[in-house]
Design a protein around this motif. Structure first.
Motif, mmCIF file in Angstrom:
data_model
loop_
_atom_site.group_PDB
_atom_site.id
_atom_site.type_symbol
_atom_site.label_atom_id
_atom_site.label_comp_id
_atom_site.label_asym_id
_atom_site.label_seq_id
_atom_site.Cartn_x
_atom_site.Cartn_y
_atom_site.Cartn_z
ATOM 1 N N SER A 105 -9.397 -8.337 -16.360
ATOM 2 C CA SER A 105 -8.907 -9.523 -14.567
ATOM 3 C C SER A 105 -8.947 -9.135 -13.514
ATOM 4 O O SER A 105 -8.636 -9.876 -12.720
ATOM 5 N N GLY A 106 -9.417 -7.631 -13.039
ATOM 6 C CA GLY A 106 -8.861 -7.326 -11.958
ATOM 7 C C GLY A 106 -8.015 -6.527 -11.642
ATOM 8 O O GLY A 106 -6.541 -6.461 -12.876
ATOM 9 N N ARG A 107 -7.487 -5.997 -10.756
ATOM 10 C CA ARG A 107 -5.879 -5.488 -10.255
ATOM 11 C C ARG A 107 -5.088 -6.236 -10.474
ATOM 12 O O ARG A 107 -4.799 -7.522 -9.915
ATOM 13 N N LEU A 108 -3.879 -6.218 -11.235
ATOM 14 C CA LEU A 108 -3.088 -7.641 -10.606
ATOM 15 C C LEU A 108 -1.821 -7.263 -9.381
ATOM 16 O O LEU A 108 -1.712 -6.228 -9.193
ATOM 17 N N ALA A 140 -18.738 2.317 -1.274
ATOM 18 C CA ALA A 140 -18.534 1.857 -0.047
ATOM 19 C C ALA A 140 -18.271 0.456 0.259
ATOM 20 O O ALA A 140 -16.687 -0.200 1.013
ATOM 21 N N ALA A 141 -18.897 -0.590 0.669
ATOM 22 C CA ALA A 141 -18.541 -1.816 1.089
ATOM 23 C C ALA A 141 -17.610 -2.848 -0.248
ATOM 24 O O ALA A 141 -18.182 -3.459 0.272
ATOM 25 N N GLU A 142 -17.637 -2.692 -1.329
ATOM 26 C CA GLU A 142 -16.137 -2.764 -2.100
ATOM 27 C C GLU A 142 -15.431 -2.372 -2.358
ATOM 28 O O GLU A 142 -13.682 -2.424 -2.676
ATOM 29 N N PHE A 156 -6.851 -9.745 -8.888
ATOM 30 C CA PHE A 156 -8.592 -9.812 -9.379
ATOM 31 C C PHE A 156 -9.546 -10.116 -9.395
ATOM 32 O O PHE A 156 -10.306 -10.233 -9.799
ATOM 33 N N TYR A 157 -9.656 -8.952 -8.544
ATOM 34 C CA TYR A 157 -11.262 -8.687 -7.925
ATOM 35 C C TYR A 157 -12.191 -8.087 -8.849
ATOM 36 O O TYR A 157 -11.076 -6.986 -9.381
ATOM 37 N N ARG A 158 -13.510 -7.788 -9.175
ATOM 38 C CA ARG A 158 -13.670 -7.617 -9.840
ATOM 39 C C ARG A 158 -15.427 -6.989 -9.292
ATOM 40 O O ARG A 158 -15.831 -8.259 -8.405
ATOM 41 N N LEU A 159 -15.234 -5.491 -9.589
ATOM 42 C CA LEU A 159 -17.321 -5.575 -9.533
ATOM 43 C C LEU A 159 -17.954 -6.805 -10.170
ATOM 44 O O LEU A 159 -17.661 -6.993 -11.158
ATOM 45 N N GLU A 160 -19.088 -6.338 -9.609
ATOM 46 C CA GLU A 160 -19.850 -7.197 -10.279
ATOM 47 C C GLU A 160 -20.081 -6.853 -11.656
ATOM 48 O O GLU A 160 -20.795 -7.398 -12.707
ATOM 49 N N ALA A 161 -20.652 -5.513 -11.577
ATOM 50 C CA ALA A 161 -21.205 -4.720 -12.485
ATOM 51 C C ALA A 161 -20.035 -4.372 -13.854
ATOM 52 O O ALA A 161 -20.195 -4.705 -15.128
ATOM 53 N N SER A 162 -18.806 -4.268 -13.177
ATOM 54 C CA SER A 162 -18.011 -5.033 -14.432
ATOM 55 C C SER A 162 -17.146 -6.681 -14.659
ATOM 56 O O SER A 162 -16.625 -7.395 -15.286
#
Length: 140
Positions: free
Chosen positions: A137-140, A115-117, A125-131
């Protein structure tokens, strides 16, 4: 280096679309055909990972857009579900419509995003720590 060039090229196309410069290159296309082709290509990938990929493509209105970016979008969403879900998960790719607007939904029975993420993953470009240790590269 190919991944970097692909990312750069996609960002350039997105920038051109956002500025309106690329709209002349848009064409009418069948989103159902694009989603079906991409999803069907990932069925064996999901099976190899012990997952089930269900594809439900209903009729959807024709849209104007960039075929390459729409194909890449569908592939990225499906690939993310496959890469970030454990074995035993069911991933559903569903295309339908709400009124005259196409609606693409990729859902899975995996653990989900904490929920917090959830707000953060919508940032470029945001990525969860686990990934962070997996390619991407996260969302473009």
């Amino acid at each position: 280096i190919d991944a970097i060039l692909d990312t750069f090229s996609a960002l350039l196309r997105i920038g051109q679309i956002e500025s309106g410069a690329r709209h002349a290159a848009f064409s009418d296309m069948d989103l159902a055909q694009i989603v079906s082709a991409v999803a069907e290509a990932y069925v064996p990938v999901a099976e190899d990972r012990g997952q089930q990929l269900q594809v439900v493509v209903n009729s959807a209105p024709a849209i104007r857009g960039d075929r390459e970016l729409l194909t890449q979008m569908a592939a990225n969403l499906i690939e993310n579900a496959i890469n970030h879900c454990p074995a035993g998960v069911v991933i559903t790719v569903e295309l339908g419509q709400d009124a005259a607007v196409p609606v693409l939904c990729i859902a899975d029975t995996g653990p989900g995003i904490p929920a917090a993420e959830r707000e953060k993953v919508l940032r470029r470009f945001y990525r969860l720590e686990a990934s962070r240790t997996t390619p991407g590269s996260g969302r473009l």
